[in-house]
Design an enzyme around this catalytic site. Sequence first.
Site, PDB file in Angstrom:
ATOM      1  N   ASP A   5       0.857  -1.182   0.000  1.00 39.89           N
ATOM      2  CA  ASP A   5       0.000   0.000   0.000  1.00 39.89           C
ATOM      3  C   ASP A   5       0.900   1.240   0.000  1.00 39.89           C
ATOM      4  O   ASP A   5       2.125   1.135  -0.142  1.00 39.89           O
ATOM      5  CB  ASP A   5      -1.022  -0.040   1.154  1.00 39.89           C
ATOM      6  CG  ASP A   5      -0.406   0.242   2.525  1.00 39.89           C
ATOM      7  OD1 ASP A   5       0.828   0.401   2.629  1.00 39.89           O
ATOM      8  OD2 ASP A   5      -1.178   0.297   3.510  1.00 39.89           O
ATOM      9  N   HIS A   6       0.305   2.417   0.171  1.00 45.12           N
ATOM     10  CA  HIS A   6       1.089   3.659   0.102  1.00 45.12           C
ATOM     11  C   HIS A   6       2.179   3.703   1.175  1.00 45.12           C
ATOM     12  O   HIS A   6       3.269   4.218   0.944  1.00 45.12           O
ATOM     13  CB  HIS A   6       0.166   4.875   0.242  1.00 45.12           C
ATOM     14  CG  HIS A   6      -0.707   4.810   1.446  1.00 45.12           C
ATOM     15  ND1 HIS A   6      -1.790   3.953   1.519  1.00 45.12           N
ATOM     16  CD2 HIS A   6      -0.648   5.443   2.648  1.00 45.12           C
ATOM     17  CE1 HIS A   6      -2.362   4.087   2.704  1.00 45.12           C
ATOM     18  NE2 HIS A   6      -1.692   4.973   3.411  1.00 45.12           N
ATOM     19  N   CYS A  66       2.805  -3.121   4.211  1.00 43.68           N
ATOM     20  CA  CYS A  66       1.967  -1.972   4.573  1.00 43.68           C
ATOM     21  C   CYS A  66       2.711  -1.247   5.698  1.00 43.68           C
ATOM     22  O   CYS A  66       3.925  -1.398   5.845  1.00 43.68           O
ATOM     23  CB  CYS A  66       0.542  -2.384   4.942  1.00 43.68           C
ATOM     24  SG  CYS A  66       0.346  -3.293   6.485  1.00 43.68           S
ATOM     25  N   THR A  90       2.491  -1.561   9.043  1.00 43.90           N
ATOM     26  CA  THR A  90       2.926  -2.476  10.103  1.00 43.90           C
ATOM     27  C   THR A  90       3.136  -3.911   9.622  1.00 43.90           C
ATOM     28  O   THR A  90       3.700  -4.721  10.353  1.00 43.90           O
ATOM     29  CB  THR A  90       1.847  -2.543  11.208  1.00 43.90           C
ATOM     30  OG1 THR A  90       0.631  -3.006  10.586  1.00 43.90           O
ATOM     31  CG2 THR A  90       1.627  -1.187  11.848  1.00 43.90           C
ATOM     32  N   GLY A  91       2.607  -4.237   8.465  1.00 47.64           N
ATOM     33  CA  GLY A  91       2.582  -5.625   7.992  1.00 47.64           C
ATOM     34  C   GLY A  91       1.395  -6.391   8.547  1.00 47.64           C
ATOM     35  O   GLY A  91       1.150  -7.530   8.143  1.00 47.64           O
ATOM     36  N   GLY A 115      -2.159  -5.309   8.884  1.00 51.54           N
ATOM     37  CA  GLY A 115      -3.423  -5.236   8.134  1.00 51.54           C
ATOM     38  C   GLY A 115      -3.372  -6.018   6.837  1.00 51.54           C
ATOM     39  O   GLY A 115      -4.284  -6.796   6.525  1.00 51.54           O
ATOM     40  N   HIS A 120       8.346 -24.005   9.807  1.00 54.62           N
ATOM     41  CA  HIS A 120       7.239 -24.630  10.541  1.00 54.62           C
ATOM     42  C   HIS A 120       5.882 -24.408   9.886  1.00 54.62           C
ATOM     43  O   HIS A 120       5.013 -25.277   9.966  1.00 54.62           O
ATOM     44  CB  HIS A 120       7.168 -24.075  11.973  1.00 54.62           C
ATOM     45  CG  HIS A 120       8.296 -24.526  12.847  1.00 54.62           C
ATOM     46  ND1 HIS A 120       8.296 -24.367  14.214  1.00 54.62           N
ATOM     47  CD2 HIS A 120       9.465 -25.160  12.537  1.00 54.62           C
ATOM     48  CE1 HIS A 120       9.413 -24.871  14.720  1.00 54.62           C
ATOM     49  NE2 HIS A 120      10.145 -25.345  13.725  1.00 54.62           N
ATOM     50  N   ASN A 121       5.683 -23.237   9.295  1.00 53.24           N
ATOM     51  CA  ASN A 121       4.349 -22.877   8.780  1.00 53.24           C
ATOM     52  C   ASN A 121       4.237 -22.955   7.260  1.00 53.24           C
ATOM     53  O   ASN A 121       3.155 -22.732   6.719  1.00 53.24           O
ATOM     54  CB  ASN A 121       3.968 -21.457   9.231  1.00 53.24           C
ATOM     55  CG  ASN A 121       4.200 -21.230  10.714  1.00 53.24           C
ATOM     56  OD1 ASN A 121       5.053 -20.424  11.101  1.00 53.24           O
ATOM     57  ND2 ASN A 121       3.490 -21.964  11.552  1.00 53.24           N
ATOM     58  N   ARG A 131       6.749   0.904   8.398  1.00 55.73           N
ATOM     59  CA  ARG A 131       6.842   1.949   9.417  1.00 55.73           C
ATOM     60  C   ARG A 131       7.439   1.438  10.722  1.00 55.73           C
ATOM     61  O   ARG A 131       7.637   2.215  11.659  1.00 55.73           O
ATOM     62  CB  ARG A 131       5.447   2.532   9.686  1.00 55.73           C
ATOM     63  CG  ARG A 131       4.931   3.356   8.513  1.00 55.73           C
ATOM     64  CD  ARG A 131       3.513   3.851   8.759  1.00 55.73           C
ATOM     65  NE  ARG A 131       3.060   4.688   7.644  1.00 55.73           N
ATOM     66  CZ  ARG A 131       1.786   4.983   7.404  1.00 55.73           C
ATOM     67  NH1 ARG A 131       0.826   4.509   8.181  1.00 55.73           N
ATOM     68  NH2 ARG A 131       1.471   5.748   6.386  1.00 55.73           N
ATOM     69  N   ARG A 152       4.344 -33.741  11.862  1.00 59.42           N
ATOM     70  CA  ARG A 152       3.926 -32.766  12.864  1.00 59.42           C
ATOM     71  C   ARG A 152       3.528 -31.434  12.222  1.00 59.42           C
ATOM     72  O   ARG A 152       2.403 -30.948  12.408  1.00 59.42           O
ATOM     73  CB  ARG A 152       5.106 -32.574  13.825  1.00 59.42           C
ATOM     74  CG  ARG A 152       4.920 -31.609  14.941  1.00 59.42           C
ATOM     75  CD  ARG A 152       6.082 -31.730  15.921  1.00 59.42           C
ATOM     76  NE  ARG A 152       7.382 -31.525  15.278  1.00 59.42           N
ATOM     77  CZ  ARG A 152       8.182 -30.489  15.504  1.00 59.42           C
ATOM     78  NH1 ARG A 152       7.833 -29.560  16.355  1.00 59.42           N
ATOM     79  NH2 ARG A 152       9.354 -30.383  14.899  1.00 59.42           N
ATOM     80  N   HIS A 153       4.415 -30.857  11.439  1.00 58.74           N
ATOM     81  CA  HIS A 153       4.120 -29.558  10.843  1.00 58.74           C
ATOM     82  C   HIS A 153       3.040 -29.673   9.764  1.00 58.74           C
ATOM     83  O   HIS A 153       2.155 -28.834   9.658  1.00 58.74           O
ATOM     84  CB  HIS A 153       5.375 -28.929  10.255  1.00 58.74           C
ATOM     85  CG  HIS A 153       6.414 -28.595  11.290  1.00 58.74           C
ATOM     86  ND1 HIS A 153       6.120 -27.889  12.434  1.00 58.74           N
ATOM     87  CD2 HIS A 153       7.733 -28.888  11.345  1.00 58.74           C
ATOM     88  CE1 HIS A 153       7.217 -27.750  13.152  1.00 58.74           C
ATOM     89  NE2 HIS A 153       8.210 -28.351  12.529  1.00 58.74           N
TER      90      HIS A 153
HETATM   91  C1  RB5 Z   1      -2.104   2.949   6.374  1.00 60.25           C
HETATM   92  O1  RB5 Z   1      -2.093   4.211   6.965  1.00 60.25           O
HETATM   93  C2  RB5 Z   1      -1.871   1.881   7.437  1.00 60.25           C
HETATM   94  O2  RB5 Z   1      -2.961   1.787   8.274  1.00 60.25           O
HETATM   95  C3  RB5 Z   1      -1.572   0.561   6.767  1.00 60.25           C
HETATM   96  O3  RB5 Z   1      -0.446   0.707   5.975  1.00 60.25           O
HETATM   97  C4  RB5 Z   1      -1.261  -0.626   7.675  1.00 60.25           C
HETATM   98  O4  RB5 Z   1      -0.283  -0.290   8.615  1.00 60.25           O
HETATM   99  C5  RB5 Z   1      -2.404  -1.304   8.272  1.00 60.25           C
HETATM  100  O5  RB5 Z   1      -2.261  -2.350   8.948  1.00 60.25           O
END
Ligand code: RB5
Length: 145
Positions: free
Chosen positions: A11-12, A68, A70-71, A73, A101-102, A112, A136-137
């Site tokens: 995303d942006h 994104c 945080t990774g 969402g 494992h996954n 961010r 197992r896995h």
């Molecule tokens: C976008 O502002 C932000 O919410 C998105 O990139 C992400 O961090 C969501 O989980």
Amino acid sequence: MSSTIVAIAADHAGFALKGELAAVLAEQGYQSLDLGTHGPESVDYPDIAERLALALRDGRAGRGVLICGTGIGIGIAANRFPGIRAATCANATMARLARAHNDANVLSLGARVMGFEAARDCLLTFLTTPFDGGDRHQRRIDKLG
Ligand code: RB5
């Protein structure tokens, strides 16, 4: 696994890191499929995750990288699609275990909350670590549906 095409999408918030990681993929000899976004304008991460999930479903890529802020969402969104096992990772240990494992097929990163070096380590570990396999896995993965 350099013969596998790696889809990459962000995303942006992850747009700039996507460009840097696409360069790493090229430098390491991986073929990549850039699914956007292609600029800093705001977009919705579920739409980006869907794009990448469909590329894996359709066989246009074998692995995926999503970014994104945080990774989180974009990883949640990707995991709503059958066959997708997206792992949000903040370091190479997480990326290694997500593969071992996954059998994760999508790496989800947060632009961010991590720097380029950590993201690069996650990416290269994700791409080079095999699934451990074994009853197992595999049994646990089978229960994911
Ligand atoms: C976008 O502002 C932000 O919410 C998105 O990139 C992400 O961090 C969501 O989980």
